[in-house]
Design an enzyme around this catalytic site. Structure first.
Site, PDB file in Angstrom:
ATOM      1  N   LYS A 216       0.866  -1.190   0.000  1.00  0.00           N
ATOM      2  CA  LYS A 216       0.000   0.000   0.000  1.00  0.00           C
ATOM      3  C   LYS A 216       0.894   1.228   0.000  1.00  0.00           C
ATOM      4  CE  LYS A 216      -3.886   1.878   2.727  1.00  0.00           C
ATOM      5  NZ  LYS A 216      -4.712   1.663   3.926  1.00  0.00           N
TER       6      LYS A 216
ATOM      7  N   SER B 208      -9.688   1.685   3.169  1.00  0.00           N
ATOM      8  CA  SER B 208      -8.845   2.490   2.321  1.00  0.00           C
ATOM      9  C   SER B 208      -7.846   1.657   1.502  1.00  0.00           C
ATOM     10  CB  SER B 208      -8.097   3.532   3.152  1.00  0.00           C
ATOM     11  OG  SER B 208      -7.267   2.905   4.089  1.00  0.00           O
TER      12      SER B 208
ATOM     13  N   SER C 139      -9.751  -0.760   7.330  1.00  0.00           N
ATOM     14  CA  SER C 139      -9.228  -0.538   5.984  1.00  0.00           C
ATOM     15  C   SER C 139      -8.533  -1.707   5.328  1.00  0.00           C
ATOM     16  CB  SER C 139      -8.259   0.652   5.997  1.00  0.00           C
ATOM     17  OG  SER C 139      -8.984   1.835   6.237  1.00  0.00           O
TER      18      SER C 139
END
Lengths: 91, 489, 489
Positions: free
Chosen positions: C82, C157, C181
């Site tokens: 990420k 997210s 997330s």
């Protein structure tokens, strides 16, 4: 919420459109925040850390840091090895 | 209307640690800009703080030195505000649970003369807390430059109560505080290097009033004298304002040392809302009684305690103790030497006059790091003790000793060596001196007459002749006695 | 081996194939690179990838293996990150314009561990800007699309990390979870996603959103793979003061053992209205599975559940407002060209560089901490958080794990919730309290909706007992392996 006061505290400039859009949105979120008003927390300690411990520290020994190049690598503007910022009007 | 001033001081001290407060990159002054940084110092994405245990120990030591209550538990809070010298735009500090509370700083005011000790008073402290330092901003024509070398260094903030009442007290407070901190190896406290910084809160009120006046914060006080002068100016300014019927506004003002006045500063934040909250990245500190006790046992003697001890146990005059007690290394030297003689007061004289003179002004950074007297000081406490004992034993005269001391200092040769080589032993041979004194009296009957006529000082000319004839080696006491005896005849 | 076999394989299968010499890391990496070329234009999971670098890493892995020096099961296996996890020399945008040109000069601890394990660091994955969001619509670089239905969100997210595994662009990826997330996008994309106990995985090098809630965790097709990746990245880190000194047992080994029958709690507050019918169905089938395998399902209550959303948002926005203050146009971020003085630099750089959701949260956070509101909001939220933790503590006296749906609905459409922050926040309702209590949680795919959208079930475990949690999850996963089903892209 005085959105101008708080956005200044947060140093975020909002466009007039954003200001208008955010106002009701923030208001709604704050209504949610206000649900906390009804909670009885008499005698309850705040949770600062999920699993607190004491005295998490290091001995005073030096480790290598960044070179000057590394330190400035991402700086938008630098001069003489220092980072340039617009004039600070204060002193 | 007569006014009295009330002053509170916030002193920031950079602790002398090897690495920074929340990361292990090194500390230091005068290094190339931005050469003492890492991800944590610069506040890069993903950086996290880790406490420096030594900084906490040093803080506890300061708290003990100043008689504070040491917290059993203390924690870290974020002080949020934006400024270019702030890498994270929050400063890790301590808000409601500082490491020390209360405490006091003993100050000494000037006496009637430099040889007389003035009154002492305890100035109350509010609290002491630990925080991280910010970077250094330098301002130019059209922009400013930032150097983050200093950012993240451990900073101790010592806050006094509004318990100082004059510029002189301010000066005394800072001097005393600095002496204590330097003696305990907390920090070299060099204000030019930013190791000690001071902001002052100054207010005035009608004499006898119980309530405090509006306080004005003073910044840019860069030397201890500067603090005194700035405070003094501000008191006058405020007095003038009130006398003219005006009002004092709570504000921050900048001391301009060249122009010698204070000017208003724009505030850094329109609203000083620091939004303190406990730092979620750091765990709290628990300080055990055992740890505190152990540190208390290892505390060095405080400068004013030393001063009293020297006075009471060794009969040292204030003129000696005042010069000695601010300097731990000098005191160590003195005590070691004094222990080897019976005349500590005389040893003290040598240290504060001759040794200090040879040492000159400041130590080099090398010396500071090695916590020793400068390399170039080749005199050891033993050597000084020997010298003093030689005088006491009447082997050499005081004058001769004073002459050879610089050579001892520069070369490391002992007094005995130098005396032997140059034949400087004091002559106490009664006959020799007797005949020289008689000769002197004969050669300067004028001086002899004057002396016999009551002019004490006239004997000095005669002494001078004898001393010159003996190349300074005649025992001055014997010369004096002999001359007086002969002149009385 | 043919490319589609490779991209369809789990990390375990790839590792075994490497060990058996049936393929090479270079071949594997090429296969995934082709896959990225093939589908990512449509999925947009990736913000950046460096094919040359990935292949170089793969070749080094092959060289090691040929000399019998493999670093372990992860050696040569691609892992996507990420774009909030630092990799030295690679960009880190946090899906924000303000970090558009930022290149990290250091490695996160998890990055270092992956390098030590020989993994191929494989690209920067899309997210909601600064991890704030539940749909990845808040990325400044365009949303990621759900591989199962490109008109729908992948969740957030960590939408990119989740979609990349679902679309078989990488066998493994790392995301971060502050309020769900990892788990929510895992559920929406039909893969396994896990958030470890707070403190199990170092946050050093994770661009912080909410410091007391953030954790890095794995995405994979199977629980077994997730366990392997988790094992590699877990462990105490002296660079992270919140990192817990717990032992990291071999999670993989824990899965090999059959687990005894356990008690699973079903919190009644999580099974009320607001849950989509398909979700309810899938969860009920999950419950039946466990019952039929000797698990005891016990109804429990977590009474403070409906407070978790306001508590979470007060705390998370407060911490975020402080953590994001460093993105200010000064040291390493994009700087507004329109700024004339320093205050302008801040306000304009941040105004221009941050997206709407980030700005909203920073403003809310500053408000919740501000003078006059701190007690009512931040402090109150922290106290209420204690009540939520106690709910879980009581529950875990009775049960070994807690079962809930991960998300109230399957993947929703683009734009469906993005104009209404509250409705977006409510999609986190099942995952948020886990972060507040610091507990480990895992989402395992457990079915599909009538329109073929994945549904996930969540298991919440005891603090620091990932082994138990993983083995309970594995019991279900190895029998169903929903995560091994791939969308038709």
């Amino acid at each position: 919420m005085d959105i101008d006061y708080v956005s200044n505290l947060a140093r975020i400039e909002l466009s007039p459109e954003e200001r208008e859009k955010f106002h009701p949105q923030l208001g709604q979120v704050l209504e949610y925040f206000d649900k906390l008003k009804e909670v009885d927390v008499e005698g309850v300690e705040p949770t600062a850390h999920a699993f607190p411990r004491f005295n998490v520290w290091d001995a005073d020994e030096t480790k290598e840091g960044f070179s000057e190049e590394q330190a400035l690598a991402n700086a938008p503007k630098s001069r003489n090895g220092q980072i340039v910022v617009p004039k600070v009007i204060e002193e | 209307m007569k006014y009295e001033a009330v002053i509170g001081l916030e002193v920031h001290v950079q602790l002398d640690t090897k690495s920074k407060m929340f990361t292990r990159v090194g500390t230091g002054f005068g290094k190339p800009p931005n050469s003492l940084t890492d991800a944590v110092v610069l506040g890069l994405p993903g950086a996290l703080p880790v406490m420096n245990r030594e900084a906490i120990e040093k803080s506890i030591r300061v708290g003990l030195l100043l008689g504070c209550k040491i917290a059993k538990v203390c924690k870290w809070d974020r002080k949020n505000y934006f400024y270019p010298d702030m890498p994270k735009n929050y400063q890790i500090s301590q808000f409601d649970q500082p490491i020390c509370e209360g405490g006091e700083v003993e100050i000494e005011m000037p006496g009637e003369s430099p040889a007389v000790m003035g009154p002492h008073r305890m100035v109350k402290l509010t609290r002491i807390h630990l925080e991280e330092d910010v970077g250094k901003l330098t301002h130019y024509e059209s922009d400013s430059l930032v150097d983050y070398n200093r950012a993240g260094s451990p900073l101790l903030e010592i806050v006094s109560e509004p318990d100082l009442f004059s510029p002189d007290e301010v000066f005394a407070y800072l001097t005393s505080l600095r002496n204590s901190l330097v003696s305990a190896a907390i920090s070299p406290c060099d204000m030019e290097k930013g190791q000690l910084r001071c902001d002052a809160n100054v207010s005035i009120r009608p004499v006898g009033s119980e309530t405090l006046g509006t306080k004005v914060e003073l910044k840019n006080l860069n030397t201890i004298s500067g603090v005194r002068n700035g405070v003094e100016y501000e008191i006058r300014r405020q007095t003038k304002v009130l006398d003219e019927g005006g009002e004092i506004f709570q504000e921050t003002r900048r001391w301009n040392p060249e122009q010698k006045y204070t000017t208003p500063m724009r505030s850094k934040e329109m609203a000083h809302d620091y939004r303190y909250f406990p730092d979620p990245d750091l765990m709290p500190v628990q300080i055990s009684d055992d740890w505190v006790d152990k540190m208390r046992d290892q505390l060095p003697e405080k400068p004013f305690d030393k001063q009293r001890r020297y006075r009471d146990e060794m009969n040292l005059p204030y003129s000696s103790t005042s010069a000695l007690c601010g300097d731990r290394l000098l005191c160590e030297f003195f005590e070691t030497a004094a222990a080897l003689t019976d005349v500590p007061a005389k040893v003290a004289n040598w240290v504060v006059n001759d040794l200090l003179r040879e040492l000159g002004q400041t130590n080099s950074e090398e010396d500071e790091k090695n916590a020793s007297l400068p390399q170039r000081c080749k005199v050891t406490p033993n050597m000084l003790a020997d010298l003093v004992n030689l005088i006491e034993d009447a082997v050499i005269s005081n004058n001769v000793a004073k002459e050879i001391f610089p050579e001892m200092f520069a070369s490391g040769r002992t007094a005995k060596e130098i005396i032997a080589e140059k034949g400087l032993e004091m002559q106490s041979d009664g006959d020799e001196i007797e005949s020289l004194c008689a000769q002197a009296i004969a050669s300067d009957s004028d001086a002899a007459e004057k002396f016999r006529g009551g002019k004490e000082g006239a004997i000095n000319a005669l002494k001078g002749v004898v001393m010159k004839a003996t190349r300074g080696q005649a025992n001055p006491k014997v010369v004096d006695e002999t001359l007086r005896r002969l002149l009385a005849q | 081996m043919i490319a589609s076999d490779l991209t369809g394989s789990t990390a375990h299968e790839l590792s075994r194939a490497l060990g058996e010499g049936k393929t090479s890391s270079e071949e594997i990496t090429k296969a995934f690179l082709s896959r990225i070329e093939e589908v990512d234009e449509r999925v947009h999971a990736y913000l950046h990838w460096d094919a040359e670098d990935m292949l170089a890493q793969a070749k080094r892995s092959d060289a090691r293996r040929s000399q019998g020096q493999s670093k372990g099961p992860l050696d040569g296996i691609p892992v996507g990150l990420k774009d909030v996890i630092c990799v030295e020399g690679q960009p880190l945008t946090a899906a924000s314009r303000i970090l558009e040109h930022y290149v990290s000069p250091y490695d996160a601890t998890v990055t270092r561990k992956l390098k030590q394990a020989g993994a191929v660091l494989a690209g920067r994955l899309n997210l909601d800007e600064f991890a704030m969001g539940s749909s990845t619509e808040n990325s400044a670089y365009g949303p990621t699309r759900n591989p199962w239905n490109l008109d729908r969100v992948p969740g957030g997210s960590s939408g990119g990390s989740s979609a990349a595994v679902a679309a078989r662009e990488t066998p493994l990826s790392l995301g971060s979870d502050t309020g769900g997330s990892i788990r929510q996008p895992a559920s929406l994309c039909g893969v396994v996603g896990m958030k470890p106990t707070y403190g199990m995985v170092s946050r050093f090098g994770l661009a912080a959103f909410a410091s007391s809630l953030d954790q890095i965790g794995p995405f994979a097709q199977t629980v077994q793979d997730a366990a392997l990746l988790l094992e590699v990245i877990s462990g105490h880190d002296p660079l992270d003061s919140t990192s817990y000194p717990a032992e990291v047992p071999s999670y993989s080994k824990a899965l090999e053992k059959t687990s005894p029958p356990r008690k699973i709690g079903l919190p009644k507050e999580f099974f009320g209205p607001g849950m989509d019918d398909d979700v309810r169905n899938a969860i009920e089938q999950t419950i039946s599975f466990y019952e039929s395998h000797g698990y005891e399902m016990i109804e429990i209550s977590l009474p403070s559940t409906d407070l978790s959303i306001p508590v979470y948002y007060v705390i998370a926005t407060a911490e975020a407002s402080s953590n994001l203050a460093r993105y200010d146009g000064i040291r390493y971020t994009s700087r507004s060209p329109n700024a004339e003085n320093v205050i302008d630099v801040y306000a304009k750089s941040r105004g221009e560089g941050f997206g709407e959701e980030v700005k909203r949260r920073c403003i809310l956070g500053a408000y919740g901490l501000s003078s006059g509101y701190y007690d009512a909001y931040y402090l109150k939220a922290q106290k209420t958080r204690t009540l939520i933790r106690r709910d879980f503590e009581r529950a875990f006296d009775e049960v070994d794990a807690i079962l809930t749906p991960t998300s109230p609905t399957p993947a929703f459409r683009f734009g469906e919730k993005s104009e209404d922050p509250i409705s977006m926040y409510l999609s986190d309702v099942y995952t948020i309290s886990t972060n507040l209590a610091g507990l480990p949680g895992i989402s395992v795919p457990c079915g599909f909706s009538k329109t073929g959208l994945p549904i996930g079930m969540q298991l919440i475990g005891k603090a620091f007992d990932e082994s138990t949690l993983l083995s309970i999850a594995q019991d279900f996963d190895q029998a169903h392996e929903f995560g091994r089903q791939a969308p038709n892209l």
